[in-house]
Write an enzyme that holds these catalytic residues in place. Structure first.
Site, PDB file in Angstrom:
ATOM      1  CG  ASP A   1      -1.934   1.123   1.170  1.00  0.00           C
ATOM      2  OD1 ASP A   1      -2.992   0.897   0.542  1.00  0.00           O
ATOM      3  OD2 ASP A   1      -1.660   2.199   1.723  1.00  0.00           O
TER       4      ASP A   1
ATOM      5  CG  ASN B   1      -5.629  11.116  -5.257  1.00  0.00           C
ATOM      6  OD1 ASN B   1      -4.969  11.230  -6.281  1.00  0.00           O
ATOM      7  ND2 ASN B   1      -6.152   9.965  -4.853  1.00  0.00           N
TER       8      ASN B   1
ATOM      9  CG  HIS C   1      -8.655  12.585  -8.425  1.00  0.00           C
ATOM     10  ND1 HIS C   1      -8.670  11.564  -7.496  1.00  0.00           N
ATOM     11  CD2 HIS C   1      -9.587  13.496  -7.984  1.00  0.00           C
ATOM     12  CE1 HIS C   1      -9.557  11.806  -6.574  1.00  0.00           C
ATOM     13  NE2 HIS C   1     -10.142  13.001  -6.825  1.00  0.00           N
TER      14      HIS C   1
ATOM     15  CG  ASP D   1      -5.128   8.793 -12.292  1.00  0.00           C
ATOM     16  OD1 ASP D   1      -5.495   8.180 -11.260  1.00  0.00           O
ATOM     17  OD2 ASP D   1      -5.922   9.353 -13.081  1.00  0.00           O
TER      18      ASP D   1
ATOM     19  CD  GLU E   1      -4.539   4.012  -1.147  1.00  0.00           C
ATOM     20  OE1 GLU E   1      -4.645   4.287   0.045  1.00  0.00           O
ATOM     21  OE2 GLU E   1      -5.493   4.103  -1.960  1.00  0.00           O
TER      22      GLU E   1
END
EC number: 2.7.7.65
Length: 570
Positions: A436, A444, A449, A453, A479
């Site tokens: 993670d 974010n 966002h 990405d 994630e």
């Protein structure tokens, strides 16, 4: 790129399907269709060829039969005359006229030339030479004790030969030439020195010399080709000759001259309804005698090589056919002539004929069918290729996460479960890493966002380039990533996890045009060797639990145990 372990126990059908895709299947099907269509067309061509050969033989056979019957009629007449003379030799008639002729012969035999004639209206005259002329060669002799009988038999032959003449016959001249120095012919000779020269011409011809008992022991009919210069038009002829024997004594030769012009005229008449092909008559040495070609047209003669090939084929059978260049030559031996009749059919005549039209139509149909087949193959091949590409694309989209290009959760769990089952059966190690990204939500929130990405894609690339070739990795949450390590022990999994952690932590990411960001990752490790449990969902759940412990312990670290025995690296 996703990593996948190929299973050794895949079925043969799947392996075959992987090797031979839809494109190969389409190619194979069209190839089979084209092959069978070509074979079917070839079969039709062979049937058409056999029909063409049979047609050529039928045309030739009809003309050969007509010519053979005409020649048989002439040969039967020659044999009839020979048999009549033989009967006259055995049982001569006691007519006073015949006895008077014998007496006249005895009186004139010493003359340089002489003539005996019984009746100008009913018989043919007999011509002869002197005893001195006969004595010059061993081939001739007047020492026969049946000389008188032969003389009277020849005079009787003159009566029969005159009666047997017919306008339907092909012959120009029928003659009997005796070894005793006289002859009889259906063509008159002027009284004088021409008698000597004509008799000399007769006895020096091959058709006379070759009928001796030594050279013709079978004593049958023999054919000869000759040019006789004493004939007014000096035309070429073929001569049929038959010896006359009695009590093993050779008396002379009965012969029949057939002008080649008569044979040519007969061939043209017989073939006038046959607009295709040319008929040619050859002797026993394959020398062309005549043909049915019109006078203004050149005959299709054979060269030396073609004549040699034809001679070799004629030795094998009495009839047949042979392709010589652009000509098809069918041939048949004649029963009553020592030669062979040919029918020469050119390629141009074949194309213009019925079989040529059928052949062209069949060829065009095959070309049209093949062209349509190739066009259909191209269209279907293109469609199948597009469908195959679309299928692969849809399958890839169904199995992969479009952002990270790793397996999605469903695909990862399916593949991992199969791998776990296989390694459980093989009793081999099997480990799982749950990863993670730390503080991803703040990325974010701070940068948007799109930046998030980029971080996910960057992390997925680092994971994929670090794990082994047969390991698989997938994105199982926002994630959160899961890495399956088949064949790896817990210690090996810990080493791999450490390499991943270091690479992620060491790399900076350009999130905006002027801003870079360094991220970290926390990981939990589980292994089947701990509890002997190969259930992937249980292993993934345990790794996720240890991931939670790693985050609780400060993030950017690895947890490989349930409580306090985690190994930390910064």
């Amino acid at each position: 790129m996703p990593h996948e372990t190929l299973l050794d126990n895949q079925g043969w059908f799947k392996k075959l399907a992987r090797r031979f895709g839809p494109g190969h299947v389409v190619n194979t099907c069209f190839l089979i269709v084209m092959l069978f269509s070509t074979l079917l067309t070839w079969r039709e061509v062979m049937i058409l060829k056999d029909a063409y050969v049979a047609s050529q033989r039928n045309h030739l056979g009809s003309v050969a039969n007509v010519l053979d019957r005409q020649l048989q009629f002439n040969m039967d007449r020659l044999i009839f005359l020979r048999n009549g003379m033989h009967e006259a030799l055995v049982a001569p008639l006691a007519f006073s006229a015949l006895q008077s002729a014998v007496t006249q012969f005895e009186q004139r035999r010493v003359r340089h030339f002489w003539q005996l004639e019984l009746d100008k209206r009913r018989t043919l005259p007999l011509y002869g030479v002197s005893d001195q002329f006969v004595a010059r060669t061993t081939l001739l002799s007047r020492e026969s004790r049946d000389l008188a009988n032969e003389l009277t038999a020849t005079l009787e032959l003159g009566y029969l030969a005159r009666l047997a003449r017919s306008s339907a016959m092909l012959t120009l001249e029928t003659m009997y030439v005796s070894c005793s120095g006289f002859y009889l012919s259906t063509l008159p000779t002027a009284y004088g020195s021409d008698i000597v020269s004509r008799y000399y011409q007769y006895v020096t011809q091959p058709w006379f010399i070759e009928q001796s008992q030594r050279r013709n022991p079978q004593r049958g009919v023999r054919w000869f080709t000759s040019a006789q210069p004493y004939v007014a038009d000096e035309q070429k002829k073929v001569t049929a000759s038959l010896p006359l024997d009695h009590d093993n004594y050779w008396y002379g030769v009965l012969a029949m001259d057939i002008p080649v012009a008569s044979l040519q005229r007969f061939l043209r008449d017989a073939a006038e309804k046959d607009i295709e092909g040319e008929y040619q008559l050859y002797d026993n040495h394959l020398r062309l005698l005549t043909d049915s070609a019109p006078e203004q047209q050149t005959a299709n003669t054979l060269n030396d090589r073609e004549r040699a090939l034809l001679a070799r084929e004629i030795e094998k059978d009495t009839l047949g056919g042979l392709r010589l260049g652009t000509h098809y030559v069918s041939w048949e031996r004649l029963d009553h002539f020592d030669g062979v009749l040919l029918r020469v059919h050119t390629l141009r005549e074949g194309i213009q004929g019925n079989f040529g039209s059928i052949s062209i139509a069949l060829t065009l149909l095959w070309v049209l069918f093949t062209a349509m087949l190739l066009i259909s193959w191209g269209v279907i091949r293109h469609m199948v290729k597009n469908m195959f590409v679309l299928q692969n694309s849809l399958q890839w989209q169904a199995w992969h996460d479009p952002l990270t290009r790793l397996y999605n959760r469903g695909a990862l769990f399916e593949k991992a479960s199969r791998l776990a089952k296989r390694y459980r059966e093989a009793r081999q190690p099997f480990s799982v890493i749950q990863l993670d990204l730390d503080y991803f939500k703040s990325v974010n929130d701070r940068f948007g966002h799109q930046a998030g990405d980029r971080v996910l894609s960057h992390a997925a690339g680092l994971i994929g380039s670090t794990i082994r070739a047969h390991d698989i990795a997938g994105r199982v949450g926002g994630e959160e990533f899961c890495i399956v390590l088949p064949g790896a022990t817990k210690a090996q999994a810990l080493q791999i996890a450490e390499r991943i952690r270091q690479r992620i932590n060491d790399k900076e990411i350009l999130v905006t045009k002027s801003t870079t960001l360094r991220i970290s990752a926390s990981m939990g490790i589980s292994s089947a060797e701990e509890y002997g449990d190969y259930d992937f969902e249980q292993l993934q759940s345990l790794a996720d639990k240890r991931l939670y412990y790693a985050k609780q312990s400060g993030r950017n670290r690895i947890c490989a145990s349930d409580a306090t025995q985690e190994r930390e690296k910064k």
